[in-house]
Design an enzyme around this catalytic site. Sequence first.
Site, short mmCIF file in Angstrom:
data_model
loop_
_atom_site.label_atom_id
_atom_site.label_comp_id
_atom_site.label_asym_id
_atom_site.label_seq_id
_atom_site.Cartn_x
_atom_site.Cartn_y
_atom_site.Cartn_z
N ARG A 209 0.85 -1.21 0.00
CA ARG A 209 0.00 0.00 0.00
C ARG A 209 0.88 1.25 0.00
NH1 ARG A 209 -3.85 -3.32 3.12
NH2 ARG A 209 -2.58 -3.04 4.97
N PHE A 226 -11.14 -5.55 -5.98
CA PHE A 226 -11.16 -6.35 -4.75
C PHE A 226 -10.68 -5.45 -3.61
CE2 PHE A 226 -9.99 -9.12 -8.34
CZ PHE A 226 -11.02 -10.05 -8.32
N ASP A 248 -15.74 -3.92 -5.21
CA ASP A 248 -15.76 -5.10 -4.35
C ASP A 248 -17.17 -5.66 -4.37
OD1 ASP A 248 -13.63 -6.10 -1.98
OD2 ASP A 248 -15.71 -6.74 -1.67
N SER A 249 -17.28 -6.97 -4.08
CA SER A 249 -18.61 -7.58 -4.06
C SER A 249 -19.29 -7.37 -2.72
CB SER A 249 -18.51 -9.07 -4.37
OG SER A 249 -17.58 -9.67 -3.50
N ASP A 298 -6.18 -7.22 -6.24
CA ASP A 298 -5.79 -7.95 -5.02
C ASP A 298 -6.90 -8.94 -4.66
OD1 ASP A 298 -4.45 -8.75 -2.73
OD2 ASP A 298 -5.23 -7.10 -1.52
N CYS A 338 -2.67 -14.34 -3.37
CA CYS A 338 -2.36 -14.83 -2.02
C CYS A 338 -2.60 -16.33 -1.93
CB CYS A 338 -3.18 -14.07 -0.98
SG CYS A 338 -4.95 -14.22 -1.20
N1 SAH Z 1 -6.94 -5.17 -1.09
C1 SAH Z 1 -7.60 -5.32 0.17
C2 SAH Z 1 -7.84 -6.78 0.53
C3 SAH Z 1 -8.63 -7.57 -0.50
S1 SAH Z 1 -9.39 -9.01 0.15
C4 SAH Z 1 -6.83 -4.57 1.26
O1 SAH Z 1 -5.67 -4.14 1.02
O2 SAH Z 1 -7.36 -4.40 2.34
C5 SAH Z 1 -10.35 -9.58 -1.19
C6 SAH Z 1 -11.67 -8.84 -1.41
O3 SAH Z 1 -12.24 -9.35 -2.61
C7 SAH Z 1 -12.73 -8.99 -0.34
O4 SAH Z 1 -13.12 -7.73 0.11
C8 SAH Z 1 -13.93 -9.67 -1.06
O5 SAH Z 1 -15.19 -9.13 -0.65
C9 SAH Z 1 -13.66 -9.33 -2.48
N2 SAH Z 1 -14.17 -10.25 -3.53
C10 SAH Z 1 -14.09 -11.59 -3.57
N3 SAH Z 1 -14.54 -12.06 -4.76
C11 SAH Z 1 -14.91 -10.99 -5.50
C12 SAH Z 1 -15.42 -10.81 -6.81
N4 SAH Z 1 -15.61 -11.85 -7.62
N5 SAH Z 1 -15.67 -9.55 -7.23
C13 SAH Z 1 -15.48 -8.49 -6.42
N6 SAH Z 1 -14.96 -8.61 -5.17
C14 SAH Z 1 -14.69 -9.83 -4.70
#
Ligand code: SAH
Length: 395
Positions: A209, A226, A248-249, A298, A338
């Site tokens: 970040r 994400f 995000d979803s 991510d 990850c």
């Molecule tokens: N980048 C973030 C962490 C990401 S965690 C940080 O630095 O804090 C992964 C995220 O992806 C979660 O919030 C989850 O809700 C979202 N997610 C999972 N599958 C998804 C999809 N198909 N489309 C959109 N978001 C999704």
Amino acid sequence: MDTVILKEGREKSVLRHHPWIFSGAIREVAGNPGPGETVEVRSARGEFLAHGAYAAESHIPVKLWNFTESEAVDEEFFRKRLASAFALRKTVFHGNLPDAFRLVCAESDGLPGLIADVYGEYAVCQITGAGMERHRGLIGELLLDYAKGVYERSDVDSRTKDGLPPRTGHLAGEPLPDVLEFTENGIRYRVDYLAGHKTGFYLDQRDNRRLVAECAAGAENVLNCFSYTGGFGLAALKGGAKHVLNVDSSEPALACARELAALNGFSPDAFGSKEADVFQFLRSCRDARKSFDLIVLDPPKFAETVSQRERAARAYKDINLLAIKLLNPGGQLFTFSCSGAIDDDLFAKIVDSAASDAHRPLRTVRWLSQGPDHPVLTSFPEGRYLKGLQLVASV
Ligand code: SAH
């Protein structure tokens, strides 16, 4: 103490201090150890190899505590391991500990089954295995050397492998406030540790970040895919980006992101959020001929196990291909995985092949990983799960 005796020749990984014993390596269990009870591990010839915690139902029935016959697995043992974990954090942060950091990273800190994250004055932990479960009360008390109150978020799937039900609640010390506050790289955060993912926040991305903040100066528009609670997006704004769109979803995660933007004094006009499936959203951007100066990908873990690797590889390729096509000339992509089952080489190959299919000349300029408070024990390379690449499109 009950004894787990290995098959002939199966002591090799233990001699290299790998902390797991798979069921196929076990010849015999002498005695009747209860869930999480400490057992001795011996070679087929009877030599002492290690102490470990026993979990009959798991495909990894023994997770190892130590490799020293004379060292008991008692209060002193856990106190020392926690002190050693804390000392490592002080070293890697040059004595200047961040407000929020991972204090205990399970196997990598010699404490299989325990994750402990510190947020300001409090800690949130996860107990993920039968061995640690047995010492739960003690661990809570010992963590009070590092935090004034400890909450447990042991609602993880991996517990079921050890036959444990999920559990959440106050564990030790002072009760925690409903929301935990801390500052990371100059950005204020509020963590919903009660309902958020994992212990509430993705501490492993702290350095990445910061990198995004450093690289975002001058970016007109950033796409944070994400986004969860918007960490990379907030970093980009802090670094000078003009506009960020978080996708995000999870609407609760996006609502939290918007709150954090306000808390940090960013204008709502500069910080958009879209509840959508990233796979579909990227396609809609392509169809609408949108483009971005900086994109972050991510995603959650697409491959939970090695058997899911191929399907996961296709999913990583899909989002990377789409994102690459959306980059402006000179644009930057920060892309992560990850999934432990996808190693650095495979991830780089997936991204390279996405660039090739997109017919975009890109350069990889940085190979990224988890922060130093997520160490990797040399005898346990599995501890290295987060990998990332920074790529720059030709101007
Ligand atoms: N980048 C973030 C962490 C990401 S965690 C940080 O630095 O804090 C992964 C995220 O992806 C979660 O919030 C989850 O809700 C979202 N997610 C999972 N599958 C998804 C999809 N198909 N489309 C959109 N978001 C999704």
